[in-house]
Design an enzyme around this catalytic site. Structure first.
Site, PDB file in Angstrom:
ATOM      1  N   THR A  16       0.805  -1.214   0.000  1.00  0.00           N
ATOM      2  CA  THR A  16       0.000   0.000   0.000  1.00  0.00           C
ATOM      3  C   THR A  16       0.841   1.268   0.000  1.00  0.00           C
ATOM      4  OG1 THR A  16      -1.786  -1.134   1.167  1.00  0.00           O
ATOM      5  CG2 THR A  16      -1.799   1.253   1.263  1.00  0.00           C
ATOM      6  N   THR A  92       1.761  -4.809   4.568  1.00  0.00           N
ATOM      7  CA  THR A  92       1.682  -5.113   6.001  1.00  0.00           C
ATOM      8  C   THR A  92       1.283  -6.549   6.306  1.00  0.00           C
ATOM      9  OG1 THR A  92      -0.608  -4.304   6.088  1.00  0.00           O
ATOM     10  CG2 THR A  92       1.147  -2.722   6.599  1.00  0.00           C
ATOM     11  N   ASP A  93       0.560  -7.212   5.405  1.00  0.00           N
ATOM     12  CA  ASP A  93      -0.024  -8.507   5.757  1.00  0.00           C
ATOM     13  C   ASP A  93       1.009  -9.555   6.151  1.00  0.00           C
ATOM     14  OD1 ASP A  93      -2.543  -7.529   5.392  1.00  0.00           O
ATOM     15  OD2 ASP A  93      -2.879  -8.453   3.441  1.00  0.00           O
ATOM     16  N   THR A 168       4.098  -8.889  15.270  1.00  0.00           N
ATOM     17  CA  THR A 168       2.964  -9.535  14.631  1.00  0.00           C
ATOM     18  C   THR A 168       1.964  -8.457  14.261  1.00  0.00           C
ATOM     19  OG1 THR A 168       1.414 -11.397  14.817  1.00  0.00           O
ATOM     20  CG2 THR A 168       1.619  -9.956  16.729  1.00  0.00           C
ATOM     21  N   THR A 279       2.338 -20.446  22.134  1.00  0.00           N
ATOM     22  CA  THR A 279       1.024 -20.151  22.680  1.00  0.00           C
ATOM     23  C   THR A 279       0.163 -19.383  21.690  1.00  0.00           C
ATOM     24  OG1 THR A 279      -0.196 -19.007  24.449  1.00  0.00           O
ATOM     25  CG2 THR A 279       1.934 -18.075  23.817  1.00  0.00           C
ATOM     26  N   GLN A 280      -1.138 -19.639  21.735  1.00  0.00           N
ATOM     27  CA  GLN A 280      -2.082 -18.875  20.937  1.00  0.00           C
ATOM     28  C   GLN A 280      -2.289 -17.475  21.501  1.00  0.00           C
ATOM     29  OE1 GLN A 280      -5.812 -20.953  20.395  1.00  0.00           O
ATOM     30  NE2 GLN A 280      -4.791 -22.908  19.967  1.00  0.00           N
ATOM     31  N   CYS A 281      -1.883 -17.246  22.732  1.00  0.00           N
ATOM     32  CA  CYS A 281      -2.062 -15.934  23.351  1.00  0.00           C
ATOM     33  C   CYS A 281      -1.164 -14.896  22.691  1.00  0.00           C
ATOM     34  CB  CYS A 281      -1.741 -15.994  24.844  1.00  0.00           C
ATOM     35  SG  CYS A 281      -2.804 -17.121  25.774  1.00  0.00           S
TER      36      CYS A 281
END
Length: 345
Positions: A16, A92-93, A168, A279-281
């Protein structure tokens, strides 16, 4: 901070930040970065040399695959002696994946490689792209006593400079699109850019930059969820050629106590598949010895991913497997911080 003798190379991959709106159709189109100064006249105020190059054709970040990471490594390596720093303009993705991969692929890096982008095109009135670009350039050129202030791969977004392999993407709409939950920001940009020297990674071995271009993509992410079926896990772990798995578990590294799940993981581990527990956290670390639901994974031979992001764990596995290392050596290296990607207590 004046950097009259500095020079920075902008590498435009796509995304972008490098788009302008077609006045007739309203569609977003990539523009040639030779015209960058026209769209960002503020660049004239920077008192150091800026050159640019671009991917041809530009790539949407959704198409940034390992071969594109290798292309970036080649460009940086070929221009390493000519420039004091590099700014990569990127969609950014998948920016966090690229930043993580480059942190491993550019061994002995001793100059800034700053990835940035924007949520709005740089030609739009309210764009976040101009500030992200201008500050990234200043950081890439910044020195103290002749040495780069931030000689590592970073992401700069919305006033924060973050270690690349700790980031992330957390928001698809807001300007504050990235977070580094498990490691503090390396710098914050306000009226002045305030650096945190104690947090910045420095390569001190004096060896030359060594680019590593081979990445083995025979890896996958397996995210646990309540009700996950044995046939799904079994089919996933039986994928032909599979060598590495990032297992996204609950909390501090916990998984259901279903015996079939443990049996599947043990069998995969015995077949030489390297399985890393993250971890998913958003924040926190894996502690498999904390609860019985985590200890069972430890006993099954599953590795701790510590406080790694999923993006970092995936690209680190690709990197290590790309060296042709046997599973035991890959497991050993996954438990070592190569580029500040994990915190081992």
């Amino acid at each position: 901070m004046k950097q009259e003798n500095a020079s920075v190379l902008i590498i435009y991959t796509g995304g972008t930040i490098g788009m302008i709106e077609n006045a007739e159709t309203g569609a977003l189109e990539n523009f040639n970065f030779e015209q960058l100064q026209k769209h960002v006249p503020e660049l004239k105020k920077l008192d150091f040399k800026i050159d640019s190059c671009q991917f041809n054709p530009p790539r949407d970040s959704s198409d940034m695959e390992p071969e594109a990471w290798a292309d970036l490594c080649r460009i940086i390596y070929e221009n390493y002696r000519k420039y004091d720093g590099f700014v990569i303009l990127h969609g950014t993705d998948t920016m966090a994946y690229t930043a993580s991969a480059l942190s491993f692929m550019l061994e002995n890096l001793n100059k800034p490689v700053i990835l940035t982008g924007s949520q709005l095109p740089i030609g739009v009135l309210r764009t976040d792209g101009k500030e992200n670009l201008m500050t990234s350039l200043e950081i890439a050129a910044a020195k103290r006593r002749g040495k780069p202030l931030v000689p590592e791969v970073c992401v700069f977004f919305e006033n924060h400079l973050m270690r690349g392999n700790r980031t992330t993407k957390i928001n698809a709409e807001n300007f504050n699109a990235f977070r580094s939950y498990n490691y503090p920001a390396l710098a914050a940009a306000g009226i002045h850019i305030k650096y945190e020297p104690s947090l910045i990674h420095h390569c001190t071995n004096g060896r030359p930059l060594t680019p590593h271009l081979s990445m083995d993509t025979n890896v996958m992410i397996l995210k646990l969820f309540p009700g996950i079926q044995e046939n799904v896990v079994a089919a996933t772990l039986a994928i032909p050629g599979l060598k590495g798995v990032v297992l996204e578990t609950y909390g501090s590294g916990n998984a259901p106590r279903s015996q079939w799940l443990i049996n599947q993981l043990i069998a995969a581990n015995e077949r030489g598949i390297v399985i890393v527990n993250v971890t998913q956290c958003s924040a926190g670390t894996v502690e498999m010895d904390r609860y019985e639901t985590g200890k069972q994974l430890l006993d099954a031979g599953i590795l701790s991913g510590y406080d790694s992001t999923t993006e970092s764990a995936v690209t680190k596995l690709m990197f290590l497997l790309g060296h042709g290392l046997p599973p035991d050596e890959v497991r050993q290296m996954m438990n070592i911080s190569i580029a500040g990607e994990i915190t081992i207590n």
